[in-house]
Design an enzyme around this catalytic site. Structure first.
Site, PDB file in Angstrom:
ATOM      1  N   GLY A   1       0.731  -1.463  -0.165  1.00  0.00           N
ATOM      2  CA  GLY A   1      -0.172  -0.081  -0.105  1.00  0.00           C
ATOM      3  C   GLY A   1       1.053   1.319  -0.026  1.00  0.00           C
TER       4      GLY A   1
ATOM      5  CG  PHE B   1     -11.630  16.446   5.625  1.00  0.00           C
ATOM      6  CD1 PHE B   1     -12.150  16.552   4.533  1.00  0.00           C
ATOM      7  CD2 PHE B   1     -11.123  14.997   5.876  1.00  0.00           C
ATOM      8  CE1 PHE B   1     -12.270  15.649   3.550  1.00  0.00           C
ATOM      9  CE2 PHE B   1     -11.116  14.038   4.647  1.00  0.00           C
ATOM     10  CZ  PHE B   1     -11.778  14.577   3.643  1.00  0.00           C
TER      11      PHE B   1
ATOM     12  CD  GLN C   1     -12.041   7.032  12.826  1.00  0.00           C
ATOM     13  OE1 GLN C   1     -11.706   6.751  11.665  1.00  0.00           O
ATOM     14  NE2 GLN C   1     -11.711   8.250  13.392  1.00  0.00           N
TER      15      GLN C   1
ATOM     16  CG  HIS D   1     -19.278   5.785   9.268  1.00  0.00           C
ATOM     17  ND1 HIS D   1     -21.050   5.626   9.174  1.00  0.00           N
ATOM     18  CD2 HIS D   1     -18.915   6.950   8.877  1.00  0.00           C
ATOM     19  CE1 HIS D   1     -21.154   6.829   8.373  1.00  0.00           C
ATOM     20  NE2 HIS D   1     -20.001   7.582   8.278  1.00  0.00           N
TER      21      HIS D   1
ATOM     22  CG  LEU E   1     -18.081   3.745   5.156  1.00  0.00           C
ATOM     23  CD1 LEU E   1     -17.063   5.041   5.138  1.00  0.00           C
ATOM     24  CD2 LEU E   1     -18.436   3.774   6.471  1.00  0.00           C
TER      25      LEU E   1
ATOM     26  CB  THR F   1     -22.012  10.057   2.907  1.00  0.00           C
ATOM     27  OG1 THR F   1     -21.587  11.251   3.884  1.00  0.00           O
ATOM     28  CG2 THR F   1     -23.183   9.973   2.161  1.00  0.00           C
ATOM     29  CD  GLU F   2     -20.810  11.170  10.063  1.00  0.00           C
ATOM     30  OE1 GLU F   2     -19.685  11.971   9.113  1.00  0.00           O
ATOM     31  OE2 GLU F   2     -20.603  10.897  11.071  1.00  0.00           O
TER      32      GLU F   2
ATOM     33  NE  ARG G   1     -18.047   9.672  11.431  1.00  0.00           N
ATOM     34  CZ  ARG G   1     -17.079   9.597  10.817  1.00  0.00           C
ATOM     35  NH1 ARG G   1     -16.079   8.666  10.740  1.00  0.00           N
ATOM     36  NH2 ARG G   1     -17.122  10.063   9.338  1.00  0.00           N
TER      37      ARG G   1
ATOM     38  CG  HIS H   1     -13.727   3.847   8.437  1.00  0.00           C
ATOM     39  ND1 HIS H   1     -13.913   3.301   7.086  1.00  0.00           N
ATOM     40  CD2 HIS H   1     -13.290   4.855   8.599  1.00  0.00           C
ATOM     41  CE1 HIS H   1     -13.323   4.454   6.430  1.00  0.00           C
ATOM     42  NE2 HIS H   1     -13.257   5.340   7.071  1.00  0.00           N
TER      43      HIS H   1
ATOM     44  NE  ARG I   1      -8.212   7.010  10.146  1.00  0.00           N
ATOM     45  CZ  ARG I   1      -9.085   7.733   9.193  1.00  0.00           C
ATOM     46  NH1 ARG I   1      -8.640   8.657   8.524  1.00  0.00           N
ATOM     47  NH2 ARG I   1      -9.847   7.150   8.897  1.00  0.00           N
TER      48      ARG I   1
END
Lengths: 86, 587
Positions: B16, B119, B240, B242, B252, B254-255, B286, B353, B398
């Site tokens: 990665g 963000f 973490q 979601h 996911l 999204t919110e 969350r 997540h 994070r």
């Protein structure tokens, strides 16, 4: 869900279907289970060809957000898409 | 099974962003580098990171690295190591420009500078106005970074072992790491890669949970290797979640759906968030929304035949709003669920997540562990970077945009340290054949024929148990039960058999090896969570709802031998600036 090696090509393809995104894993694993066996030889070659696409492009094609320039890629993409909600 | 032997200066396990940034640095320094990846490198999970990479470039709004540092320390709930965080935030702009020069096509502002988006958790002037710090290449930043780094590695002549699976580290009697055993997935052949330095960059372990947003490859392979080598894992209780993943799938949602006016209902059709968060309702934080969903399901008010999810209603928003504002979500639902959210609510459940914890390292990427009275003694020859590592820059939680930064900063830092190590240690250490033999014995275990449980069966039980006992709702009773249940699953592992003994692309064997790693990581996570009796960051305990800095501002260390816990202090002293002392985290 383990695939035995009665079909070595399928075993190899199964690993090619391990991708960097969950969405692609779902598309491709479901297709291997529910759609791949019904393909003819040419369509199997098309499937191998679409697996060579980079992850992000492949996702966009499979989600129908973009079309590939080659018609046979769009056709195999449609078959993969049809298996996604199974 | 014959054993092929190859020698390199540096072995990188995982391709990665972290692994590829490290290998590039090493190859450019003319080291002989091997990168081992279980999938083709550009299919690594970095490709899924869409948001962007944080750096205080100040292209859109005023910014500087010190504000970025403050936000990261605060976001970590004061569990992050401030020396590593300072280092990361200071070097970020330089490394983003470097990525630009490697060919990452960052989105642009009208003035030609790199586009930066805002963000959550980003601020100007230490917690004041919103900052815009996240550099983005449209919505495909991870993909762009991974491809650029791969191409640069090809140019630098890095040696790739694609579709090889690393099974175990090889150590000598003094604890120095000498390389690893890897298996070719294509041929089934084992190979010993001897290396003067080894870097683990194997990513996260989201697959320990039934509902998770990770690719299937995220099975915590490096984490399992480290535990088997007698090295602890750090802060593994911090996962973490979601709140709205597609139930049973994990993807996911999204919110933004709730931001547009969507809301959650239980099996009785009740808008239950009104009970848990009367003011914020469905837009509560969350962790609050995640725990509320868990409780509705736990108390029998879930939806569906098994009552194991709740529904996210969007149908009242109208077709125009959904098609205009949430077209991607609608497309995903149509494709994977066969439902149209314009007419039908979406089944959702909290999804795992990101793992904040991992292999303990210092800011130079060296893997460290307690030895006698020294809390952070480097393990000679071993390094780690990226989600599998715990530097720790994310601490208890994070921030968005900091994971892509983490991988490039500490991939590069680890490589620089590996280069230094090789300058100071010019000779290869003798191979420890006993360690090789032990690793090969473990591999041969899957050649045993017999009747017993299946890999898929045990994996399913493991993931369900982690969701039930170590998810978003954590109490001592549940976690203790989780330790017991995961322990029972671990005890069942010797009774698992595969029925495919072929050599070519034997994916059954690879999945069995992955299962061993998942079990090790799951046990580590639940034991660490049961031990931490406070709420901090993503680790939220219903029975200990407050952060307890006096007792718990410390890093957890889990050793697999005896499921033992140890602790070490947080590094609160930055490199050049004053510390940020712990404060209540209010946004």
């Amino acid at each position: 869900m383990a695939v035995t090696n009665s079909d070595p090509t399928l075993a190899s393809l199964r690993w090619q279907c391990r991708r960097g995104m969950l969405e692609l894993d779902l598309f491709l694993q479901r297709f291997l289970l529910h759609g791949y066996a019904d393909l003819n030889q040419q369509q199997k070659r098309d499937f191998i060809e679409i697996l060579a696409f980079p992850d992000q492009e492949l996702l966009e094609i499979l989600l129908g957000q973009v079309s590939a320039t080659e018609q046979h890629i769009n056709e195999i993409a449609e078959k993969i898409r049809q298996c996604a909600a199974l | 099974m014959s054993l092929i032997r190859r020698r390199f200066d540096a072995l990188i396990i995982g391709a990665g962003g972290g692994g590829l940034r490290a290998s590039l640095q090493l190859s450019r320094a003319e080291a002989n580098v091997a990168v081992v990846s279980k999938v083709f490198p550009t299919r690594s999970h970095t490709v899924a990171a869409q948001g962007g990479v944080n750096a205080a470039l100040a292209n859109v709004l005023p910014d500087n690295w010190h504000w970025h540092m403050f936000d990261t320390v605060k976001g970590s709930d004061y569990l992050g190591d401030q020396d590593a965080i300072e280092y990361m935030c200071r070097v970020a702009p330089k490394l983003v420009y470097e990525l630009e020069h490697y060919g990452v096509p960052f989105s642009r502002l009208d003035n030609g500078k790199i586009y930066q988006r805002a963000f959550g958790g980003q601020s100007q002037n230490f917690g004041e106005k919103q900052a815009a710090r996240t550099c983005a290449a449209a919505d495909r930043t991870g993909h762009a970074m991974l491809h650029a780094l791969y191409q640069q590695n090809i140019r630098a002549k890095t040696h790739f072992f694609d579709e090889y699976f690393a099974t175990d580290l090889i150590k000598n009697e003094e604890g120095a790491v000498l390389g690893a055993i890897v298996v070719s997935i294509q041929t089934g052949e084992a190979m010993l890669i001897e290396a003067r330095t080894t870097l683990l960059a194997t990513g996260g372990a989201g697959q320990i949970y039934r509902t998770n947003s990770n690719a299937l490859i995220n099975t915590g392979d490096g984490l399992g290797m480290v535990l088997r080598a007698g090295i602890p894992l750090q802060d593994m209780e911090f996962i973490q979640f979601h709140p709205t993943g597609i139930a049973g799938i994990g993807m996911l949602i999204t919110e933004g759906c709730r931001g547009e006016g969507g809301y959650l209902v239980n099996g009785d059709g009740e808008r239950f968030m009104e009970r848990y968060a009367p003011n914020a309702k469905d837009l509560a934080s969350r962790d609050v929304v995640s725990r509320s969903i868990y409780l509705e399901v736990k108390e029998g008010r879930g939806c569906g035949p098994n009552k194991d999810y709740v529904l996210l209603k969007l149908d009242h928003l109208g077709a125009d709003t959904i098609m205009k504002r949430l077209p991607g979500i609608r497309q995903s639902c149509l494709t994977f669920l066969g439902i149209d959210p314009i007419e039908t609510p979406i089944p959702v459940y909290p999804t795992a997540h990101y793992c904040m914890g991992g292999i303990p390292t210092n800011r130079k990427g060296e893997v460290v562990m307690p030895v006698k009275d020294t809390p952070e003694e480097p393990v000679p020859g071993l390094y780690a970077a990226g989600e599998c590592a715990c530097v720790s820059v994310h601490g208890g939680n994070r921030l968005g945009g900091n994971s892509l930064l983490d991988i490039i900063v500490f991939g590069r830092a680890a490589a620089n340290e590996m280069i230094e190590h090789m300058k100071e240690n010019r000779y290869r250490l003798p191979m420890n054949e006993a360690s090789v033999e032990k690793a090969m014995d473990r591999l041969h275990r899957w050649d045993r024929k017999g009747e017993g449980e299946t890999v898929d069966g045990l994996k399913e039980d493991l993931k369900k148990a982690m969701e039930d006992y170590c998810g978003v709702y954590r109490t001592q009773e549940l976690l203790d039960k989780g330790v017991e249940e995961i322990g029972k699953i671990r005890d069942r592992l010797p009774n698992v058999y595969i029925n495919d003994f072929s050599r070519t692309f034997n994916t059954a064997r690879i999945e069995a090896l992955e299962l061993e790693n998942l079990v090790e990581v799951a046990m580590c996570t639940v034991v660490s969570a049961a031990a931490r009796q406070e709420s901090r960051g993503a680790h939220s305990r219903v029975d200990f709802p407050k952060r307890e800095d006096q007792q718990w501002m410390k890093h957890s260390l889990y050793f697999s031998e005896g499921d033992r816990m140890d602790y070490k202090p947080v590094r609160t002293k930055p490199l050049t600036v004053d510390s940020f002392p712990p404060k209540e985290r209010v946004y």
